[in-house]
Design a protein around this motif. Structure first.
Motif, PDB file in Angstrom:
ATOM      1  N   UNK A  73       0.826  -1.211   0.000  1.00 43.81           N
ATOM      2  CA  UNK A  73       0.000   0.000   0.000  1.00 43.81           C
ATOM      3  C   UNK A  73       0.861   1.262   0.000  1.00 43.81           C
ATOM      4  N   UNK A  74       1.925   1.258   0.792  1.00 46.65           N
ATOM      5  CA  UNK A  74       2.782   2.445   0.879  1.00 46.65           C
ATOM      6  C   UNK A  74       3.530   2.713  -0.422  1.00 46.65           C
ATOM      7  N   UNK A  75       3.883   1.651  -1.142  1.00 45.87           N
ATOM      8  CA  UNK A  75       4.570   1.852  -2.415  1.00 45.87           C
ATOM      9  C   UNK A  75       3.632   2.224  -3.544  1.00 45.87           C
ATOM     10  N   UNK A  76       2.394   1.810  -3.427  1.00 48.86           N
ATOM     11  CA  UNK A  76       1.391   2.015  -4.478  1.00 48.86           C
ATOM     12  C   UNK A  76       0.727   3.389  -4.371  1.00 48.86           C
ATOM     13  N   UNK A  77       0.399   3.790  -3.169  1.00 46.53           N
ATOM     14  CA  UNK A  77      -0.392   5.005  -2.950  1.00 46.53           C
ATOM     15  C   UNK A  77       0.231   6.263  -3.558  1.00 46.53           C
ATOM     16  N   UNK A  78       1.559   6.451  -3.484  1.00 48.08           N
ATOM     17  CA  UNK A  78       2.140   7.679  -4.060  1.00 48.08           C
ATOM     18  C   UNK A  78       1.991   7.793  -5.578  1.00 48.08           C
ATOM     19  N   UNK A  79       1.639   6.696  -6.256  1.00 47.05           N
ATOM     20  CA  UNK A  79       1.446   6.759  -7.707  1.00 47.05           C
ATOM     21  C   UNK A  79       0.177   7.516  -8.077  1.00 47.05           C
ATOM     22  N   UNK A  80      -0.718   7.692  -7.113  1.00 46.41           N
ATOM     23  CA  UNK A  80      -2.029   8.263  -7.388  1.00 46.41           C
ATOM     24  C   UNK A  80      -2.049   9.770  -7.122  1.00 46.41           C
ATOM     25  N   UNK A 107     -10.183   4.738  -7.278  1.00 43.12           N
ATOM     26  CA  UNK A 107      -9.791   3.374  -6.931  1.00 43.12           C
ATOM     27  C   UNK A 107      -8.737   2.893  -7.925  1.00 43.12           C
ATOM     28  N   UNK A 108      -7.931   1.931  -7.493  1.00 35.86           N
ATOM     29  CA  UNK A 108      -6.905   1.372  -8.370  1.00 35.86           C
ATOM     30  C   UNK A 108      -6.879  -0.144  -8.191  1.00 35.86           C
ATOM     31  N   UNK A 109      -6.552  -0.859  -9.279  1.00 36.68           N
ATOM     32  CA  UNK A 109      -6.560  -2.324  -9.258  1.00 36.68           C
ATOM     33  C   UNK A 109      -5.200  -2.859  -9.708  1.00 36.68           C
ATOM     34  N   UNK A 110      -4.784  -3.942  -9.083  1.00 40.05           N
ATOM     35  CA  UNK A 110      -3.511  -4.580  -9.410  1.00 40.05           C
ATOM     36  C   UNK A 110      -3.720  -6.080  -9.580  1.00 40.05           C
ATOM     37  N   UNK A 111      -3.263  -6.610 -10.709  1.00 41.96           N
ATOM     38  CA  UNK A 111      -3.181  -8.062 -10.924  1.00 41.96           C
ATOM     39  C   UNK A 111      -1.705  -8.411 -10.929  1.00 41.96           C
ATOM     40  N   UNK A 112      -1.342  -9.479 -10.203  1.00 47.05           N
ATOM     41  CA  UNK A 112       0.079  -9.834 -10.089  1.00 47.05           C
ATOM     42  C   UNK A 112       0.204 -11.344  -9.998  1.00 47.05           C
ATOM     43  N   UNK A 113       0.993 -11.932 -10.907  1.00 45.64           N
ATOM     44  CA  UNK A 113       1.127 -13.387 -10.936  1.00 45.64           C
ATOM     45  C   UNK A 113       2.501 -13.767 -11.486  1.00 45.64           C
ATOM     46  N   UNK A 126      -5.498   2.591 -12.625  1.00 44.83           N
ATOM     47  CA  UNK A 126      -6.137   3.555 -11.729  1.00 44.83           C
ATOM     48  C   UNK A 126      -7.383   4.111 -12.411  1.00 44.83           C
ATOM     49  N   UNK A 127      -8.447   4.248 -11.659  1.00 47.23           N
ATOM     50  CA  UNK A 127      -9.702   4.794 -12.176  1.00 47.23           C
ATOM     51  C   UNK A 127      -9.856   6.214 -11.633  1.00 47.23           C
ATOM     52  N   UNK A 128      -9.949   7.188 -12.552  1.00 48.70           N
ATOM     53  CA  UNK A 128     -10.047   8.575 -12.095  1.00 48.70           C
ATOM     54  C   UNK A 128     -11.490   8.921 -11.717  1.00 48.70           C
ATOM     55  N   UNK A 129     -11.688  10.172 -11.317  1.00 50.94           N
ATOM     56  CA  UNK A 129     -13.006  10.599 -10.836  1.00 50.94           C
ATOM     57  C   UNK A 129     -14.073  10.536 -11.924  1.00 50.94           C
ATOM     58  N   UNK A 130     -13.641  10.546 -13.170  1.00 49.20           N
ATOM     59  CA  UNK A 130     -14.594  10.489 -14.280  1.00 49.20           C
ATOM     60  C   UNK A 130     -14.818   9.064 -14.771  1.00 49.20           C
ATOM     61  N   UNK A 131     -14.177   8.108 -14.107  1.00 49.97           N
ATOM     62  CA  UNK A 131     -14.366   6.716 -14.474  1.00 49.97           C
ATOM     63  C   UNK A 131     -13.442   6.210 -15.558  1.00 49.97           C
ATOM     64  N   UNK A 132     -12.458   7.015 -15.942  1.00 51.02           N
ATOM     65  CA  UNK A 132     -11.518   6.592 -16.975  1.00 51.02           C
ATOM     66  C   UNK A 132     -10.368   5.798 -16.351  1.00 51.02           C
TER      67      UNK A 132
END
Length: 333
Positions: free
Chosen positions: A15-22, A29-35, A47-53
């Motif tokens: 969370x701490x490494x991800x949050x500064x990207x926003x 909201x932001x989503x991450x898939x990792x495998x 990342x989904x902005x306030x307009x849904x993009x």
């Protein structure tokens, strides 16, 4: 043993490494898939902005390091490691996670990715089977926890490595050839067990049984091998077959004993369901994360439920082992 503190620390670092990207105030909201699979990591962050993009992002190395450590911390000697993970990070810093332990993923830009293969039959699966075998070597799984789709063998130059390449004992041509007929014989399940072919966990149990029969058969040498093959008379052959059955049952039950009791309870529930039977009244008392073996000596309801569960499962395992051995050695007669 699961290290909860280590797992929590990994979540914090992600969370701490991800949050500064926003950009503050510009996203919801932001989503991450990792495998990871083989030598690669398949990942996507959006990342989904306030307009849904949606906006693609790249995670910093610290997040990847925390994810690798998280997977290792959550791994289990019987269950292995999860196959893929998905995370959701909200704009107020709340991190949610889900982990896929059993489902194959298919990376690409095709519709349905990552959960459906590319519809073009000429497009190879990514990751390929060997990548999943790599992961199985890093984090082995008991057969009970190995999905039916999971590749068991590495493919080299288009050829599948057989058991001799994986087990030096079987590479002895003289020993291997003696049991060639029973090893290659077609085996089937008893009629009363066939409904379990698609039931939860049972395909893994059947694979464990098959391995147990073959493994114990290959350990027979000298007069024991002669007896199994009927070269010392019917009496010794019958005794040798009974001993092989007992050993294969014991080997299979050892896998179940080391697995969480709740897995054995689930297996028994599946058996009862296909037969339309009601289970023991106290069955749920054994529905725990402890190894089944750890509950067998308990007093009271928990111990009683564990012993009943094990006894019922052992009787089913014995049915399957007996048919497996009969099919193999009927081919020798």
């Amino acid at each position: 043993m699961v290290d909860d503190a280590r797992i929590q620390d990994c979540h914090r670092r992600i969370a701490e490494g991800w949050l500064p990207l926003m950009p503050e105030g510009q996203w919801s909201v932001s989503y991450l898939f990792w495998a990871p699979a083989g030598k690669a990591v398949y990942t996507e962050t959006t990342a989904i902005d306030r307009e849904g993009k949606a906006h693609p992002l790249s995670q910093p190395p610290a997040v990847h390091e925390a994810l690798h450590e998280l997977r290792d911390a959550m791994s289990d000697p019987q269950r292995g490691a999860w196959i893929s993970s998905e995370f959701k990070l909200t704009d107020d810093g709340v991190l949610e996670a889900s982990f896929n332990w059993d489902r194959r993923f298919y990376w690409g830009v095709h519709a349905g990715s990552p959960w459906a293969p590319d519809p073009d039959p000429d497009t190879p699966d990514v990751p390929d089977d060997n990548a999943f075998v790599d992961e199985l070597e890093r984090y082995p799984r008991e057969h009970l926890f190995l999905p039916a789709w999971y590749p068991r063998h590495r493919v080299v130059d288009g050829e599948r490595l057989d058991d001799a390449a994986l087990d030096p004992r079987r590479a002895d041509p003289d020993h291997h050839d003696r049991f060639e007929t029973p090893r290659n014989a077609a085996v089937s399940l008893p009629d009363e067990v066939k409904p379990l072919q698609d039931a939860w966990g049972w395909p893994g149990v059947f694979a464990s049984i098959n391995d147990a029969v073959l493994g114990n058969m290959d350990r027979r040498e000298g007069r024991e091998a002669d007896a199994l093959l009927g070269e010392t008379g019917d009496h010794e052959r019958d005794a040798a077959l009974d001993a092989l059955i007992d050993d294969a049952v014991a080997s299979t039950m050892l896998v179940l004993d080391r697995s969480p009791a709740l897995a054995s309870v689930r297996l028994l529930r599946e058996w009862l369901a296909v037969r339309g039977e009601r289970g023991p009244a106290n069955l749920e008392a054994a529905n725990r994360g402890d190894a089944l073996a750890a509950l067998l000596d308990r007093t009271g309801e928990v111990g009683d439920a564990a012993r009943v569960t094990r006894a019922r499962l052992e009787s089913i395992v014995r049915l399957v082992v007996e048919d497996n051995v009969d099919d193999r050695f009927d081919a020798v007669s």
